[in-house]
Write a protein that holds these residues in place. Structure first.
Motif, PDB file in Angstrom:
ATOM      1  N   MET A  76       0.049   3.924 -15.727  1.00  0.00           N
ATOM      2  CA  MET A  76       0.169   3.448 -14.379  1.00  0.00           C
ATOM      3  C   MET A  76      -0.763   4.148 -13.252  1.00  0.00           C
ATOM      4  N   VAL A  77      -1.140   5.095 -13.528  1.00  0.00           N
ATOM      5  CA  VAL A  77      -1.914   5.804 -12.567  1.00  0.00           C
ATOM      6  C   VAL A  77      -3.301   4.954 -12.337  1.00  0.00           C
ATOM      7  N   ASP A 106      -5.712   3.172  -6.742  1.00  0.00           N
ATOM      8  CA  ASP A 106      -4.880   3.181  -5.581  1.00  0.00           C
ATOM      9  C   ASP A 106      -3.827   4.059  -5.534  1.00  0.00           C
ATOM     10  N   LEU A 107      -4.025   5.184  -5.775  1.00  0.00           N
ATOM     11  CA  LEU A 107      -2.866   6.343  -5.927  1.00  0.00           C
ATOM     12  C   LEU A 107      -3.712   7.540  -5.262  1.00  0.00           C
ATOM     13  N   ILE A 108      -3.189   8.173  -4.352  1.00  0.00           N
ATOM     14  CA  ILE A 108      -3.761   9.391  -3.870  1.00  0.00           C
ATOM     15  C   ILE A 108      -2.505  10.636  -4.053  1.00  0.00           C
ATOM     16  N   ILE A 109      -2.957  11.653  -4.712  1.00  0.00           N
ATOM     17  CA  ILE A 109      -2.033  12.757  -5.156  1.00  0.00           C
ATOM     18  C   ILE A 109      -2.421  13.755  -4.099  1.00  0.00           C
ATOM     19  N   GLU A 110      -1.236  13.861  -3.038  1.00  0.00           N
ATOM     20  CA  GLU A 110      -1.520  14.535  -2.089  1.00  0.00           C
ATOM     21  C   GLU A 110      -0.641  15.680  -2.204  1.00  0.00           C
TER      22      GLU A 110
END
Lengths: 392, 94
Positions: free
Chosen positions: B1-2, B5-9
């Motif tokens: 699913m990654v 439009d994904l930010i890992i902060e």
């Protein structure tokens, strides 16, 4: 510019989830489920929303699936109500302790037995100790706005906690009012992409919720408390920036109506705050110096904001639509406990519990109750600290 | 699913996460009350004990048959149960 559509509170939530571009919705399709997920299923079916609907076998699994999807990096959403919420209670705690951003709408209804489908805040207030941020709307427009804002708050790195948004069943859930939907592009820019602290990635094994020593466990809980403190600022910032986007700024964790010159303050949360505002308007017209504070967030509890309003007033009357049996209404309890850190000379504070199990409380009831309270205090007498207001 | 439009902060708070690693919980073989002992004459090298071992401490080699890492074997007895040739016996620890 936005467009105005006549929708129910339930649909307002569904539109908000759609416009926040949720990627996964998990739900169990039975009473007490609502038309929120029905509408989302329609959006997905018609291709208006690019998301996966997971039909699970219970509410317990609904939140578990939402949690899993969120861990995997999806903007995930679910909605439930009363007994459905109670059934997922275990996962409610798991989600906050794992610090995974998730948004869930609660169409609030009372808890059985007796079996009763009408609204109060029993199910919602039961969630106070779960580590979720708890917001509550007054009308369908605010429900839409809060639901969109909930994603922004939940996904803020200073917070990284799940958010519940409450709206009363039937009163908001089933009634229609015009709701302004913002422009999708503008909303996309404002909300930004999904953000979270960590993600499950099949290439690198990760254990979540493993056995921890007492000290480690306690430190994780202490961090949730810290994040709740930071969330106060985040909620205000989000309210501010959303206000710039849409023209609707509510005031952060609370909304004040006529507080600036008030000698008395009436406090309520949810749809019935609208009736209270109407009643207080009438009292002000008659010369009563009363203001209304509407609780928009019960967690984190907005004690600083409340103290700013209450400092110097003569009396406070708190309306709770839920009861902690053997004690008082929850908002009253939190308020009094919180005020104790500021002063030993509290104003007169009364608690009215009412509207339980869907008993209708109108602006006329609020008018009488607030007027009676002010009259007693003005006479120098002590009104009852706790009243369960009930009528047939 | 990654997706893109994904930010890992990274989170600044403590979270209940751990990376699985051998021996991270200490020498868990200490918990054992019974020890699986292999009779290599009877072993038919079917690999069932290796496949079934819940803590992954058995290795079966074509030449030498099963070896068990007693540092981490908790003595659950699953290997003994699944062994089709009765080559694994549970022996009480002293």
């Amino acid at each position: 510019m936005g467009k105005l559509v006549p929708i129910t509170g339930n649909y307002a939530v569904a539109y908000a989830a759609k416009m926040a571009r949720v990627q996964v919705v998990a739900a169990y399709p039975i009473t007490p489920q609502t038309s929120i997920v029905e509408k989302l299923a329609e959006f997905i079916e018609s291709g208006e929303l690019d998301a996966t609907m997971i039909r699970v076998e219970s509410e317990h699994s609904a939140l578990a699936a939402t949690f899993g999807a969120a861990l995997a990096g999806a903007r995930a959403f679910t909605a439930t109500s009363s007994h459905g919420l109670l059934y997922m209670h275990e996962w409610v705690h798991w989600t906050s302790r794992a610090r995974v951003p998730v948004v869930m709408a609660i169409v609030t209804r009372t808890i059985g037995t007796p079996w009763n489908i009408w609204p109060d805040h029993s199910d919602f207030m039961d969630q106070r100790d779960t580590g979720w941020i708890l917001g509550f709307g007054m009308d369908n427009q605010e429900v839409f706005d809060l639901t969109v804002q909930a994603f922004k708050i939940s996904e803020d790195p200073r917070v990284y906690l799940p958010v519940m948004i409450g709206l009363e069943g039937f009163i908001l859930g089933h009634t229609t009012m015009p709701v302004e939907l913002p422009d999708q592009k503008e909303l996309d820019d404002w909300l930004g992409p999904r953000r979270q602290g960590y993600v499950i990635d099949g290439r690198e094994p990760l254990a979540i919720g493993n056995l921890a020593w007492p000290e480690d466990t306690e430190e994780m809980f202490m961090d949730i408390q810290k994040a709740m403190e930071e969330a106060k600022q985040v909620i205000k910032e989000v309210d501010e920036s959303y206000g710039k986007l849409t023209g609707r700024k509510y005031g952060g964790l609370i909304q004040c109506i006529g507080c600036s010159n008030a000698k008395y303050v009436a406090i309520a949360m949810g749809a019935w705050a609208g009736d209270l505002i109407e009643a207080v308007q009438r009292l002000r017209d008659e010369g009563y110096p009363v203001g209304v504070v509407r609780i928009r967030f019960v967690r984190p509890f907005p004690i600083e904001d409340l103290w700013r309003i209450i400092n110097g007033v003569k009396g406070v009357i708190v309306f709770d639509r839920a009861i902690s049996f053997g004690a008082w209404g929850q908002i009253y309890t939190d308020l009094v406990a919180g005020l104790a850190q500021y002063t030993r000379n509290l104003p007169v504070i009364s608690n009215i519990v009412a509207g339980i199990g869907g008993v209708n409380v109108t602006h006329t009831d609020f008018y009488k109750l607030v007027k009676n309270f002010v009259d007693i205090v003005e006479k120098g007498e002590q009104p009852p600290v706790f009243t369960w207001y009930h009528r047939r | 699913m990654v997706g893109q439009d994904l930010i890992i902060e990274p989170i600044k708070y403590r979270v209940p996460l751990s990376k699985p690693k051998k021996g991270v919980a200490g020498k868990t073989g200490f918990w054992r009350t019974e020890r699986p002992v292999v009779d290599k004459e009877k072993c038919v090298k079917c690999w069932l004990c290796e496949i079934y071992c819940p803590v992954d401490v058995i290795r079966v080699e074509p030449e030498t048959g099963p070896t068990i890492d007693y540092d981490y074997c908790k003595g659950c007895g699953v290997c003994s149960n699944v062994c089709p040739s009765g080559a694994i016996t549970m022996v009480p620890e002293e």
